[in-house]
Write an enzyme that holds these catalytic residues in place. Structure first.
Site, PDB file in Angstrom:
ATOM      1  N   GLN A 172     -28.516  40.939  11.287  1.00 50.11           N
ATOM      2  CA  GLN A 172     -27.694  42.078  10.845  1.00 50.11           C
ATOM      3  C   GLN A 172     -27.598  42.155   9.316  1.00 50.11           C
ATOM      4  OE1 GLN A 172     -26.204  44.586  12.566  1.00 50.11           O
ATOM      5  NE2 GLN A 172     -26.934  43.855  14.533  1.00 50.11           N
ATOM      6  N   CYS A 317     -24.308  44.940  28.331  1.00 50.54           N
ATOM      7  CA  CYS A 317     -23.845  45.191  29.695  1.00 50.54           C
ATOM      8  C   CYS A 317     -24.897  44.683  30.668  1.00 50.54           C
ATOM      9  CB  CYS A 317     -23.531  46.657  29.932  1.00 50.54           C
ATOM     10  SG  CYS A 317     -24.896  47.772  29.755  1.00 50.54           S
TER      11      CYS A 317
HETATM   12  N1  PLP Z   1     -29.453  38.648  16.445  1.00 53.32           N
HETATM   13  C1  PLP Z   1     -28.541  39.591  16.120  1.00 53.32           C
HETATM   14  C2  PLP Z   1     -27.341  39.195  15.326  1.00 53.32           C
HETATM   15  C3  PLP Z   1     -28.725  40.914  16.513  1.00 53.32           C
HETATM   16  O1  PLP Z   1     -27.804  41.833  16.195  1.00 53.32           O
HETATM   17  C4  PLP Z   1     -29.883  41.248  17.275  1.00 53.32           C
HETATM   18  C5  PLP Z   1     -30.078  42.632  17.774  1.00 53.32           C
HETATM   19  O2  PLP Z   1     -29.135  43.330  18.075  1.00 53.32           O
HETATM   20  C6  PLP Z   1     -30.822  40.241  17.565  1.00 53.32           C
HETATM   21  C7  PLP Z   1     -30.565  38.951  17.138  1.00 53.32           C
HETATM   22  C8  PLP Z   1     -32.065  40.526  18.343  1.00 53.32           C
HETATM   23  O3  PLP Z   1     -32.984  41.262  17.560  1.00 53.32           O
HETATM   24  P1  PLP Z   1     -34.159  42.101  18.281  1.00 53.32           P
HETATM   25  O4  PLP Z   1     -33.537  43.366  18.764  1.00 53.32           O
HETATM   26  O5  PLP Z   1     -35.162  42.351  17.194  1.00 53.32           O
HETATM   27  O6  PLP Z   1     -34.695  41.270  19.367  1.00 53.32           O
END
Ligand code: PLP
Length: 375
Positions: A172, A317
């Site tokens: 993020q 969900c």
């Molecule tokens: N880590 C965090 C903090 C995230 O917000 C997200 C996605 O929402 C991910 C990992 C996973 O990333 P990706 O959607 O590229 O798999």
């Protein structure tokens, strides 16, 4: 109908520069080919790697392209654990499922897991477990639901002093806050291109030379042997272009989003009774995570959707059933209130008009959802 988009933390639209860069390189082939076309692809990949390294404060060799942020997190947590002889692991209860599930899987096969506590403000509290050697310690830089910035510097410092490799999930944060991998001192750091206007399906793992995670995928040995598989050259180039633009705009964008968020929060607080704000002061500027007690989160997002607004409850969900978010529960929010959650995340394309339009509709939507009651 073009929806007004309040789900930028889930994914944000691709930047024009990323689309153009992707299209310009769509025909590039295998960067491992030992012929002119292969060398040309390799050169594009090298340039993308160098750009990303320069923007994130690491060496090009430390940039590993993966298929997603999820894959980067899995590779780091499970790979660092597998590379260690120790059996203990330190994590937090507010991690994204990519880390949370990896940690739980290790726990279910015998690893000893210590979860740090988290305060009511959604900020993790470092404790003495960080001072004992462990196979890996992992903490996200900013939470995807609340936007709360975590004390990663202290966690890296303490764990490193104990000889523990540290993974930071910065999915993020990259493209939204300044990141300097070497200054942070973490062993690995995960990012995801689609969170900063790059293509979906392209993750990054910054990985120090040593200790390196044990690879999860076996194959041709690309990406230092850490992530076998032919790299998507066009997406790598588009990711570098998106990151360059995101970093260049970062400070101005932080201020713009902070102003919009203030307008949104002020408007909500003045027009709606009984609002719980889960996003603390020190947070990513685009995040607003709230609960409207008495209203089901699912009802809120469906009503918003029917009026042209895209938003989420923030929690994953399962089979379409909204569960109370593990993040809010870990913060001590009551289950009923956690189920009344709404995450609004602002981003690059959000305008003041979007915020005003939402403020015109939200009070009635909350009333309707409250009238419908909790399931
Ligand atoms: N880590 C965090 C903090 C995230 O917000 C997200 C996605 O929402 C991910 C990992 C996973 O990333 P990706 O959607 O590229 O798999």
């Amino acid at each position: 109908m073009q929806q007004r988009y309040f789900d930028h933390a889930a994914t944000t639209p691709m930047r024009q520069v990323a689309i153009e860069t992707w299209v310009a390189h769509a025909q590039f082939g295998n960067a491992g080919g030992q012929y002119a076309d292969g060398r040309a692809a390799r050169s594009v990949l090298d340039t993308a790697r160098e750009t990303i390294a320069e923007l994130l404060g690491c060496e090009p060799i430390e940039v590993i392209f993966t298929g997603s942020g999820t894959e980067a997190d899995n590779l780091a947590v499970r790979g660092l654990f597998a590379a260690s002889e120790l059996n203990t692991l330190v994590a937090t209860p507010i991690e994204h499922p990519a880390v949370k599930e990896s940690v739980e899987a290790l726990g279910s096969t015998g690893a000893q897991v210590h979860l740090l506590e988290v305060g009511r403000d959604g900020v993790v509290i470092p404790d003495e477990h960080l001072d004992n050697p462990a196979a890996v310690a992992t903490c996200m830089w900013a939470n995807n639901e609340t936007g709360a910035i975590q004390p990663v510097r202290e966690i890296v410092e303490r764990a490193t002093a104990a000889g523990t490799p540290v993974h930071v999930d910065a999915v993020q944060v990259v493209g939204h806050r300044a990141v300097d991998f070497h200054a942070l001192g973490a062993t690995t750091l995960a990012a995801s291109a689609h969170k900063f206007g790059g293509p979906r399906g392209m993750g990054l793992l910054l990985a120090k030379r040593s200790p390196a995670p044990k690879p999860l995928l076996l194959g041709g040995g690309q990406e230092r042997g850490l992530r076998s598989g032919t790299v998507d050259v066009a997406s790598a180039a588009a990711t570098a272009a998106a990151l360059r633009e995101a970093v260049a705009e970062m400070e101005a964008e932080q201020q713009r989003l902070a102003t919009l968020r203030e307008q949104l929060l002020d408007g909500i607080r003045s027009a709606i009774d009984e609002v719980l704000v889960h996003t603390p002061e020190d947070s990513l500027e685009g995040h607003v995570h709230l609960s409207f007690p008495g209203a089901e989160g699912d009802s809120l997002i469906m009503l918003l959707d029917s009026r042209g607004f895209a938003a989420s409850t923030g929690s994953a969900c399962a089979n379409g059933v909204n569960r109370a978010s593990h993040v809010l529960l870990a913060m001590g929010v009551q289950e009923k209130e956690a189920r009344a959650a709404l995450r609004l995340t602002l981003g690059r394309t959000t305008t003041e008009e979007d915020v005003q339009a939402l403020l015109r509709e939200l009070p009635e939507i909350v009333n309707l959802a409250r009238a419908a009651g909790m399931a």
